[in-house]
Design an enzyme around this catalytic site. Structure first.
Site, PDB file in Angstrom:
ATOM      1  N   PRO A 197      19.195 -85.335 -29.464  1.00 31.51           N
ATOM      2  CA  PRO A 197      18.333 -85.075 -30.620  1.00 31.51           C
ATOM      3  C   PRO A 197      18.595 -86.031 -31.778  1.00 31.51           C
ATOM      4  O   PRO A 197      19.488 -86.884 -31.717  1.00 31.51           O
ATOM      5  CB  PRO A 197      18.740 -83.650 -30.999  1.00 31.51           C
ATOM      6  CG  PRO A 197      20.211 -83.619 -30.704  1.00 31.51           C
ATOM      7  CD  PRO A 197      20.405 -84.495 -29.490  1.00 31.51           C
ATOM      8  N   LYS A 222      18.398 -91.093 -23.334  1.00 33.64           N
ATOM      9  CA  LYS A 222      17.104 -91.070 -24.013  1.00 33.64           C
ATOM     10  C   LYS A 222      17.321 -90.449 -25.394  1.00 33.64           C
ATOM     11  O   LYS A 222      17.353 -89.225 -25.552  1.00 33.64           O
ATOM     12  CB  LYS A 222      16.075 -90.267 -23.216  1.00 33.64           C
ATOM     13  CG  LYS A 222      14.671 -90.345 -23.770  1.00 33.64           C
ATOM     14  CD  LYS A 222      14.268 -88.956 -24.251  1.00 33.64           C
ATOM     15  CE  LYS A 222      13.169 -89.032 -25.233  1.00 33.64           C
ATOM     16  NZ  LYS A 222      13.395 -88.774 -26.604  1.00 33.64           N
ATOM     17  N   PRO A 223      17.524 -91.299 -26.437  1.00 39.13           N
ATOM     18  CA  PRO A 223      17.703 -90.754 -27.778  1.00 39.13           C
ATOM     19  C   PRO A 223      16.369 -90.308 -28.368  1.00 39.13           C
ATOM     20  O   PRO A 223      15.301 -90.633 -27.842  1.00 39.13           O
ATOM     21  CB  PRO A 223      18.262 -91.954 -28.557  1.00 39.13           C
ATOM     22  CG  PRO A 223      17.656 -93.142 -27.878  1.00 39.13           C
ATOM     23  CD  PRO A 223      17.547 -92.766 -26.414  1.00 39.13           C
ATOM     24  N   ALA A 278      12.784 -74.289 -26.041  1.00 42.20           N
ATOM     25  CA  ALA A 278      11.527 -74.462 -25.303  1.00 42.20           C
ATOM     26  C   ALA A 278      11.594 -75.674 -24.382  1.00 42.20           C
ATOM     27  O   ALA A 278      11.225 -75.595 -23.204  1.00 42.20           O
ATOM     28  CB  ALA A 278      10.363 -74.598 -26.292  1.00 42.20           C
ATOM     29  N   GLY A 280      14.370 -77.160 -23.372  1.00 46.12           N
ATOM     30  CA  GLY A 280      15.437 -76.903 -22.415  1.00 46.12           C
ATOM     31  C   GLY A 280      14.956 -76.132 -21.201  1.00 46.12           C
ATOM     32  O   GLY A 280      15.348 -76.417 -20.060  1.00 46.12           O
ATOM     33  N   GLU A 297      22.372 -77.499 -24.271  1.00 50.15           N
ATOM     34  CA  GLU A 297      22.844 -76.979 -25.561  1.00 50.15           C
ATOM     35  C   GLU A 297      21.599 -76.816 -26.415  1.00 50.15           C
ATOM     36  O   GLU A 297      21.035 -77.788 -26.915  1.00 50.15           O
ATOM     37  CB  GLU A 297      23.849 -77.952 -26.191  1.00 50.15           C
ATOM     38  CG  GLU A 297      24.645 -77.338 -27.325  1.00 50.15           C
ATOM     39  CD  GLU A 297      24.111 -77.733 -28.683  1.00 50.15           C
ATOM     40  OE1 GLU A 297      23.417 -76.874 -29.280  1.00 50.15           O
ATOM     41  OE2 GLU A 297      24.371 -78.840 -29.136  1.00 50.15           O
ATOM     42  N   CYS A 331      22.166 -77.004 -35.192  1.00 54.00           N
ATOM     43  CA  CYS A 331      21.928 -75.806 -34.386  1.00 54.00           C
ATOM     44  C   CYS A 331      23.011 -74.748 -34.599  1.00 54.00           C
ATOM     45  O   CYS A 331      22.845 -73.612 -34.161  1.00 54.00           O
ATOM     46  CB  CYS A 331      21.815 -76.165 -32.914  1.00 54.00           C
ATOM     47  SG  CYS A 331      23.150 -77.198 -32.336  1.00 54.00           S
ATOM     48  N   GLU A 428      15.129 -70.230 -36.113  1.00 54.23           N
ATOM     49  CA  GLU A 428      15.880 -71.213 -36.904  1.00 54.23           C
ATOM     50  C   GLU A 428      14.973 -71.846 -37.950  1.00 54.23           C
ATOM     51  O   GLU A 428      13.915 -72.382 -37.628  1.00 54.23           O
ATOM     52  CB  GLU A 428      16.404 -72.329 -36.007  1.00 54.23           C
ATOM     53  CG  GLU A 428      17.640 -71.990 -35.204  1.00 54.23           C
ATOM     54  CD  GLU A 428      18.138 -73.217 -34.453  1.00 54.23           C
ATOM     55  OE1 GLU A 428      19.214 -73.722 -34.798  1.00 54.23           O
ATOM     56  OE2 GLU A 428      17.450 -73.646 -33.518  1.00 54.23           O
ATOM     57  N   PHE A 430      16.053 -74.413 -39.785  1.00 55.27           N
ATOM     58  CA  PHE A 430      16.429 -75.827 -39.684  1.00 55.27           C
ATOM     59  C   PHE A 430      16.164 -76.567 -40.994  1.00 55.27           C
ATOM     60  O   PHE A 430      15.561 -77.639 -41.022  1.00 55.27           O
ATOM     61  CB  PHE A 430      15.701 -76.506 -38.523  1.00 55.27           C
ATOM     62  CG  PHE A 430      16.663 -77.203 -37.584  1.00 55.27           C
ATOM     63  CD1 PHE A 430      17.579 -76.466 -36.856  1.00 55.27           C
ATOM     64  CD2 PHE A 430      16.655 -78.585 -37.430  1.00 55.27           C
ATOM     65  CE1 PHE A 430      18.473 -77.096 -35.993  1.00 55.27           C
ATOM     66  CE2 PHE A 430      17.544 -79.224 -36.573  1.00 55.27           C
ATOM     67  CZ  PHE A 430      18.465 -78.477 -35.861  1.00 55.27           C
TER      68      PHE A 430
END
Length: 528
Positions: A197, A222-223, A278, A280, A297, A331, A428, A430
């Site tokens: 992420p 894959k960033p 979602a 994940g 995670e 998170c 969350e 965030f």
């Protein structure tokens, strides 16, 4: 299995000049000042060789095959920092092939040889911690001091797993038959697809790549399309450290195409992902086609329980750290501050006073504790959560609106009289918003805390030792901090329960996620 929604934005949207068009403008003086500072940092990073703007496939820096690019923005100014390739399935398949080819040689090196490469990579990361911190602040927005702290934290995983590489032990099992010898070997799983992420653009990579390489695996990273530059800089340093071409590959761009290629390839034997629940779930379902190992995670909804007997100063300091680090964009952030009624008013006043002292601004400015949110969508989400709470009876004790600096800056916010059914309690936020909920009894606090599908991190503040044990054991979370708001460390296992994920990262337990066990039975040991 398509991952269309996995992408935050498509290549077209990512390269659109209207990305920041809907944002409130910054004050001209502020905008000019931070723009000049940011450009100065960009120039220095470019001269250092760490500002890489191509993907890495098989040890070669590569553009997208169709020439498409993504604009990477500075969230504090809205200005373009760099253009990077908008890659897709073809580039990803080539990266997988290079990782697969490199796996055969990298996995055959001794653990000591892999350890030396990882140690050299760690040394280079630390040697360039200032530049890497500047890069994180440029593309992610967090204060420079905090960004340099992320470099130290992220590098610690490489250092730790450089040592753990030499401690992958098997077993000898006593046989039931005299002429048999039974062995258990641990071997690397193979090529790993690592999807990371934007909120910790270095640490979320090193926490995955460190143990993978230590075990003998190779990786395709894959960033996030929002923060690819830090990943590319880290990959450049891995090459300088002597990690062979193909062992570390980086692709970015069309997230759905990249994700689909990683899921479809039988050569990719493991997916490791940090991000939303979602996405994940989609990765977990997509991995079933080739029966890959999966580490996830995922999202959290962390409770922070303040008991009547808590030390007020410790509770305020710990909650402040747990809530407002990275502008609330982690998170494990305290998403619900659950305060016992006997200390509620006293805590609310002290906490609001502490939050009021947080300095907001561009991450390169001295004394700044909170930077911008990552983009306009993040601000709109915070606004919708706050408005929902207010409409249902919550009261804004501090903040509650966009910051006067404009752009994606949001005021550090404290909301009182929050109820468990409000959106801000269920999902969350965030962002830099601390919702305060009241409770009466220990049992009620545990019930409120566990009333969620998430189960990543939780925090409690109490001076009662017996209570700390009871509550820790009753909380349905993978991580629990007692009288402490910052609990992540490379030497302890990190991960959640319920819908917050599978597997653990960090510590000796994190190595097991990248290993397969092989049982070997040797027969006829007593014959010539």
């Amino acid at each position: 299995m398509t991952l269309g929604r996995m992408a935050l934005r498509t290549c077209k949207l990512l390269s659109s000049s209207s990305h920041f068009a809907s944002m409130q403008p910054s004050t001209p003086l502020f905008s000019r000042q931070i723009s000049m500072e940011a450009k100065g940092f960009t120039a220095r990073l470019n001269s250092s060789g760490l500002l890489r703007t191509q993907g890495l496939i098989g040890g070669r820096w590569t553009d997208a095959y169709d020439g498409k690019t993504i604009e990477v923005y500075n969230p504090a100014t809205g200005e373009v920092v760099a253009n990077v390739p908008c890659m897709g399935g073809r580039e990803t398949n080539d990266a997988i092939s290079s990782a697969y080819d490199a796996f055969h040689s990298w996995s055959k090196l001794t653990a000591a040889e892999r350890s030396k490469c990882l140690r050299k990579w760690y040394d280079l990361l630390i040697a360039h911690k200032e530049e890497l911190g500047q890069l994180i602040t440029l593309e992610q927005g967090k204060p420079l001091k905090e960004a340099i702290g992320e470099v130290a934290y992220g590098s610690s995983f490489i250092e730790f797993f450089a040592e753990e590489a030499k401690r992958v032990y098997g077993d000898i099992i006593p046989s039931t038959l005299a002429d048999r010898r039974l062995f258990v070997l641990k071997q690397p799983v193979g090529v790993v697809g690592a999807i990371t992420p934007w909120n910790f653009p270095l640490a979320m990579i090193t926490r995955k790549v460190g143990p993978a390489l230590a075990c003998g695996c190779t990786v395709v990273i894959k960033p996030s399309e929002l923060t690819p530059l830090t990943a590319l800089a880290a990959a450049e340093l891995s090459l300088q450290a002597g990690i062979p071409p193909g062992a570390v590959n980086v692709v970015m761009g069309n997230a759905s195409d990249i994700g689909d290629a990683l899921l479809a390839s039988p050569q990719v034997r493991k997916i490791t992902f940090t991000g939303s629940t979602a996405v994940g779930k989609k990765l977990m379902a997509g991995s079933a086609g080739t029966v890959k190992k999966v580490s996830l995670e995922l999202g959290g909804n962390a409770p922070c329980i303040i008991f009547n007997d808590a030390d007020l100063d410790v509770a305020v300091k710990g909650t402040l750290a747990a809530k407002f680090r990275n502008s609330g964009q982690t998170c494990v952030c305290a998403n619900r501050v659950i305060v016992q009624e006997g200390i509620y008013e006293k805590f609310a006043n002290a906490f609001a006073n502490a939050v009021q002292n947080l300095q907001v601004g561009d991450g390169f400015s001295e004394g700044v504790a909170q930077g911008p949110l990552i983009n306009e969508a993040a601000v709109q989400k915070v606004e919708s959560f706050v408005q929902d709470a207010i409409s249902k009876g919550a009261k804004v004790l501090l903040g509650g609106k966009r910051h006067s600096l404009g752009m994606t800056f949001y005021e550090p916010t404290v909301i009182g009289d929050v109820k468990n059914e409000m959106l801000i309690s269920r999902e969350e936020v965030f962002g830099p918003v601390a919702p305060l909920l009241r409770f009466k009894t220990e049992e009620e606090a545990i019930r409120i805390a566990n009333d969620t599908n998430a189960g990543l991190a939780a925090y409690i503040f109490t001076t009662n030792v017996q209570r700390s044990w009871r509550v820790c054991e009753a909380l349905e979370y993978g991580l629990v901090g007692v009288n402490e708001g910052l609990i992540s460390t490379e030497v302890a296992p990190f991960g959640g329960v319920k819908q917050s994920g599978l597997g653990r990262e960090g510590s000796k337990y994190g190595m097991d996620e990248y290993l397969e066990m092989k049982y070997v039975c040797l027969g006829n040991m007593n014959s010539n």
